[in-house]
Design an enzyme around this catalytic site. Structure first.
Site: not given
Ligand SMILES: *Cc1c(COP(=O)(O)O)cnc(C)c1O
Length: 359
Positions: A254, A34
């Site tokens: 800034y 993702k």
């Molecule tokens: C993002 C996610 C993962 C992966 O998590 P990590 O901590 O990056 O390994 C696994 N399961 C679900 C449901 C997630 O949303």
């Protein structure tokens, strides 16, 4: 020529995946891609994770982008679908879906589909984000089994909120509760995110869902990827674009938030929050130039930061490469300096940054 470049080490990526498999040798791997593969580039990362059994994404668009890129492995939608009209898209593209509430189940049951869809029933064992109550499991399970629109296998999953903390008893309680709950069903179980894989062997089961760790980064509290034998995949670099003499008592950047106590030299570095570098990185947050660490001073601006190179100024020239994070400077450390987590830094890298894939 772009100045800001994310160098993506595909050899490290494969290495991390095999390391993950060694840690959970009896589990199949659903690699989590993702948010543009945590900022590493969705399709290219997928194409190089050749030994993963499946991929997981949050949104249908991400899954469609994988298919458009020629990726053929099964893809699981971690939030499921949102409308009945999504279902033919799932079917046509061989997407598997999470079922996390009544609304989704009802849409699925009442759809007119040409073939069944593979499902993952998500049980909420304590995260309290998505998922059905444990008490609803039997009812949902029976309905999914009975529906002509779903595969006869109903995979079962849950998610951990606190697995990064080995001293937090919630994770063990979740594992025990989930196993008890699902014991009578001969189905595939999936519990572990990266923190579960690294910290909680009992959570490995039939499938694991590694995200962060395949990018070589640790989810565990006060740890870095190297502590688990992982190799950082992203090396975020840019260049020095100016070197400035600063007299004592001058305010820099800034808001004039930093003032020199003594005459010094600053390297102006082409990296800012417009590239995804965190604006909240505090004074002294390290960068690496020619193998040495230097601290940033003043505010991070959109396109630039200023780095105090003090004594070493003779060794640094305009055009020198600067590592913002990577093998020589853990992104976990930068995240701590910016009061955030490595996940956020990685997926915030913006499209202005060029990508170079190294294999
Ligand atoms: C993002 C996610 C993962 C992966 O998590 P990590 O901590 O990056 O390994 C696994 N399961 C679900 C449901 C997630 O949303």
């Amino acid at each position: 020529m772009r100045l800001a470049i994310a160098k993506i080490d595909l050899v490290a990526l494969s290495y991390n995946l095999s390391k993950t498999k060694q840690l959970a040798p009896h589990s199949k791997v659903m690699a989590v891609l993702k948010a543009n593969a945590y900022g590493h580039g969705l399709v290219t990362i997928a194409q190089h994770l050749t030994t993963a059994d499946a991929f997981a994404v949050a949104r249908i668009d991400e899954a469609l982008a994988l298919r458009a890129g020629g990726v053929t492995k099964p893809i699981v939608l971690l939030e499921g679908f949102f409308n009945k009209s999504d279902l033919p898209i799932l079917l046509a593209n061989n997407f598997q879906t999470i079922i996390h509430d009544e609304n989704q189940l009802a849409m699925l049951e009442s759809a007119e589909l040409d073939a069944p869809i593979a499902t993952w029933l998500k049980v909420d064992t304590g995260m309290h984000r998505l998922g059905i109550e444990p008490s609803q499991l039997e009812g949902f399970y029976r309905r999914l089994k009975a529906s002509k629109n779903t595969h006869s296998a109903v995979n079962l999953m849950t998610h951990f909120p606190c697995a990064d903390d080995l001293n937090n008893a919630r994770t063990q309680n979740q594992i025990t509760a989930f196993k008890q709950l699902t014991n009578d069903h001969n189905e595939q179980l999936c519990l572990a995110n990266s923190a579960g894989i690294l910290g909680w062997t009992e959570s490995h089961c039939d499938w694991i869902r590694p995200g962060l760790m395949i990018y070589g980064v640790s989810p565990m509290l006060h740890c870095q990827g190297v502590d688990h034998g992982l190799k950082p995949v992203m090396r975020l670099t840019t260049k020095v674009i100016a070197i400035r003499d600063i007299p004592a008592g001058e305010q820099v950047g800034y808001g004039g938030r930093w003032q020199s106590n003594q005459p010094t030299k600053l390297a102006v570095v082409a990296m800012g929050y417009g590239d995804g570098y965190p604006r909240h990185a505090k004074h002294g947050t390290p960068v690496v130039i020619k193998g040495h660490r230097y601290g940033i001073v003043g505010s991070v601006s959109m396109d630039m930061i200023t780095v105090d190179i003090g004594e070493n100024s003779e060794q640094i020239a305009v055009g020198d490469e600067v590592e913002m994070w990577g093998p020589n400077l853990a992104v976990e450390e930068i995240a701590e300096c910016a009061d955030t987590i490595a996940y956020e830094l990685l997926c915030n890298v913006t499209p202005r940054v060029g990508y170079q894939y190294i294999s």
